[in-house]
Design a protein around this motif. Structure first.
Motif, PDB file in Angstrom:
ATOM      1  N   VAL A  58     -15.823   5.757   8.039  1.00 37.26           N
ATOM      2  CA  VAL A  58     -17.361   6.239   7.858  1.00 37.26           C
ATOM      3  C   VAL A  58     -17.970   6.817   6.782  1.00 37.26           C
ATOM      4  N   THR A  59     -17.228   6.764   5.645  1.00 33.94           N
ATOM      5  CA  THR A  59     -17.565   7.518   4.469  1.00 33.94           C
ATOM      6  C   THR A  59     -17.840   6.361   3.523  1.00 33.94           C
ATOM      7  N   ILE A  60     -18.605   6.907   2.373  1.00 31.18           N
ATOM      8  CA  ILE A  60     -18.873   6.007   1.303  1.00 31.18           C
ATOM      9  C   ILE A  60     -17.876   6.364   0.044  1.00 31.18           C
ATOM     10  N   ASN A  61     -16.820   7.078   0.627  1.00 34.65           N
ATOM     11  CA  ASN A  61     -15.775   7.616  -0.619  1.00 34.65           C
ATOM     12  C   ASN A  61     -14.324   6.890  -0.564  1.00 34.65           C
ATOM     13  N   TYR A  62     -13.907   6.792  -1.688  1.00 33.10           N
ATOM     14  CA  TYR A  62     -12.333   6.391  -1.585  1.00 33.10           C
ATOM     15  C   TYR A  62     -11.721   7.108  -2.784  1.00 33.10           C
ATOM     16  N   LYS A  90     -11.417  -0.434   0.605  1.00 34.81           N
ATOM     17  CA  LYS A  90     -12.648  -0.461   0.086  1.00 34.81           C
ATOM     18  C   LYS A  90     -12.664  -0.854  -1.437  1.00 34.81           C
ATOM     19  N   ALA A  91     -11.560  -0.312  -2.111  1.00 34.45           N
ATOM     20  CA  ALA A  91     -11.590  -0.811  -3.642  1.00 34.45           C
ATOM     21  C   ALA A  91     -11.447  -2.228  -3.778  1.00 34.45           C
ATOM     22  N   ILE A 121       1.038  -1.163  -0.128  1.00 37.74           N
ATOM     23  CA  ILE A 121      -0.083  -0.030  -0.142  1.00 37.74           C
ATOM     24  C   ILE A 121       0.971   1.050   0.192  1.00 37.74           C
ATOM     25  N   LYS A 122       0.636   2.083  -0.877  1.00 44.92           N
ATOM     26  CA  LYS A 122       1.338   3.554  -1.052  1.00 44.92           C
ATOM     27  C   LYS A 122       0.679   4.532  -0.424  1.00 44.92           C
ATOM     28  N   PRO A 123       1.143   5.614   0.048  1.00 42.59           N
ATOM     29  CA  PRO A 123       0.616   6.806   0.633  1.00 42.59           C
ATOM     30  C   PRO A 123      -0.568   7.249  -0.331  1.00 42.59           C
ATOM     31  N   ASN A 124      -0.574   7.143  -1.493  1.00 47.99           N
ATOM     32  CA  ASN A 124      -1.596   7.723  -2.425  1.00 47.99           C
ATOM     33  C   ASN A 124      -1.989   6.269  -3.182  1.00 47.99           C
ATOM     34  N   PRO A 125      -2.705   5.367  -2.915  1.00 46.84           N
ATOM     35  CA  PRO A 125      -2.664   4.151  -3.450  1.00 46.84           C
ATOM     36  C   PRO A 125      -3.036   4.241  -5.022  1.00 46.84           C
ATOM     37  N   CYS A 156     -14.128   7.751  -5.751  1.00 47.15           N
ATOM     38  CA  CYS A 156     -14.964   7.058  -6.199  1.00 47.15           C
ATOM     39  C   CYS A 156     -16.244   7.094  -5.058  1.00 47.15           C
ATOM     40  N   VAL A 157     -17.518   6.994  -5.398  1.00 49.01           N
ATOM     41  CA  VAL A 157     -18.475   7.241  -4.124  1.00 49.01           C
ATOM     42  C   VAL A 157     -19.698   6.048  -4.466  1.00 49.01           C
ATOM     43  N   ASP A 158     -19.402   5.294  -3.186  1.00 49.78           N
ATOM     44  CA  ASP A 158     -20.350   4.008  -3.522  1.00 49.78           C
ATOM     45  C   ASP A 158     -20.864   3.567  -2.200  1.00 49.78           C
TER      46      ASP A 158
END
Length: 382
Positions: free
Chosen positions: A147-151, A104-105, A67-71, A164-166
């Motif tokens: 707690v978010t639906i974003n990544y 999440k992804a 895992i990178k700081p900005n995946p 991404c919003v899901d």
């Protein structure tokens, strides 16, 4: 108009909360964990605080730390392959936004394999199936990804980040344990804390804001404003306050959106690998000034929540300036740089502005904007 609000099924808060993980896993009948955590957390023994809970309870797991700081897309795709290969039926994400966004992804693609290219997940995508159950354990007080639906994923080939919003990606359990955040160095505590403040302020003024989200955002601003300086000094009260404040902010913005602070920060992460919290913190006061004419009386509330006294008798110009000054002062007190001179190359500004305008957060901004105006905002920070 119908407003939707989505939160975790369950969340645990407070020192020692990670001990609840074993009972949650057993109670849900889950068998094997795919543990996503970044290499630094492994190196410093933070991840092991959670895996020790699993081992003590006799719960099997497989560790994934690519895992990178900005995946990146590649991080996600290798994670999907590893998750499938180990036969995990749930994920434990330990870390900041990078670990949780990767988790999440991965969780979405395992249950929705038609999105294996990752790029097709950009925007508000209606996946068919919920992701693998995720138990999220934040180690930073900032992103509120638990707690978010974003990544957010980085497309390294195109030098861009995409949002991404899901609703299907939200963790089923959030475990917000301030003890898991106690090893954060000062700089990371400051930048992630200012990221949380950005979530709260942008969420409060975003075009989609309404009474329920306003409640969360104003409380988050208040908690963060009184806690961040202490958290940077590693006080118990500061750490506990930031653990809660960033989560409360996440409860709000996940459901109503953000604005161009995030739109402008995302390209900096993609092009220069700038830490997201640093980018947000530098940009926030300048965008607050730009947005002020489109915010009604909301800056009076922000100034008051930031601890400014006498806001009731201030003029519009005075309380707007007071809100911006309070944010600038907090950023300076915790050591945030004041401009982008050490980060941005002038020849890249046009590309950055175009990327920011195309970003999924931009439509939520309370003031209508353009590529040219965003370009001027970047230039004003150089």
């Amino acid at each position: 108009m119908v407003n939707r609000f989505i939160l975790n099924e369950t969340s645990y808060h407070g020192a020692g909360a990670i001990q609840s993980i074993a009972s949650e896993v057993k109670g849900r009948g889950l068998k094997k964990a795919f543990v996503c955590s970044d290499p630094d957390l492994l190196r410093f023994g933070v991840t092991q605080k959670v895996t020790a809970v699993l081992e003590e309870a006799g719960l099997p797991y497989e560790l994934y730390s690519d895992i990178k700081p900005n995946p990146t897309i590649e991080n996600v795709q290798s994670g999907v392959a590893a998750c499938k290969a180990c036969g995990a039926d749930y994920i434990i994400a330990i870390g900041g936004g990078s670990s949780m966004d990767t988790a999440k992804a991965v969780g979405i693609i395992v249950t929705n394999p038609e999105y294996a290219d990752v790029r097709s997940l950009e925007g508000a995508v209606e996946t068919k199936n919920k992701c693998l159950p995720i138990i999220a354990v934040p180690t930073t007080a900032g992103t509120a990804a638990e707690v978010t639906i974003n990544y957010v994923i980085t497309d390294a080939q195109k030098n861009r980040k995409f949002v991404c919003v899901d609703p299907h990606d939200i963790p089923v359990v959030a475990v917000v344990d301030p003890d898991m955040m106690s090893s954060m160095p000062k700089g990371l505590t400051a930048s992630t804390g200012m990221d949380a403040l950005t979530h709260a302020i942008e969420g409060y003024v975003t075009a989609g804001a309404w009474e329920l989200s306003d409640m969360f955002h104003l409380k988050a601003i208040e908690i963060i404003a009184r806690s961040l300086r202490g958290a940077v000094e590693n006080t118990k009260e500061g750490r506990e306050g930031m653990a809660l404040g960033q989560y409360v902010a996440g409860m709000g913005f996940s459901n109503v959106g953000l604005g161009i602070v995030h739109s402008m920060a995302h390209p900096l992460g993609a092009l220069y690998d700038t830490p997201h919290g640093i980018a947000n913190a530098i940009i926030l006061p300048t965008v607050m000034e730009y947005n002020a004419p489109a915010t009604g009386e909301k800056y009076r509330d922000i100034a008051k929540a930031m601890g400014v006294e006498g806001t009731e008798t201030m003029s519009v110009e005075e309380y707007r300036k007071a809100a911006v000054d309070a944010v600038r002062n907090l950023a300076a007190d915790v050591g945030i740089p004041q401009n982008l001179r050490e980060i941005v190359k002038k020849e890249d500004v046009q590309f950055l502005a175009e990327s920011a305008y195309a970003d999924a957060c931009r439509p939520g901004n309370p003031r209508e904007t353009s590529v040219e105006e965003i370009k001027e905002l970047y230039l004003s920070l150089l």
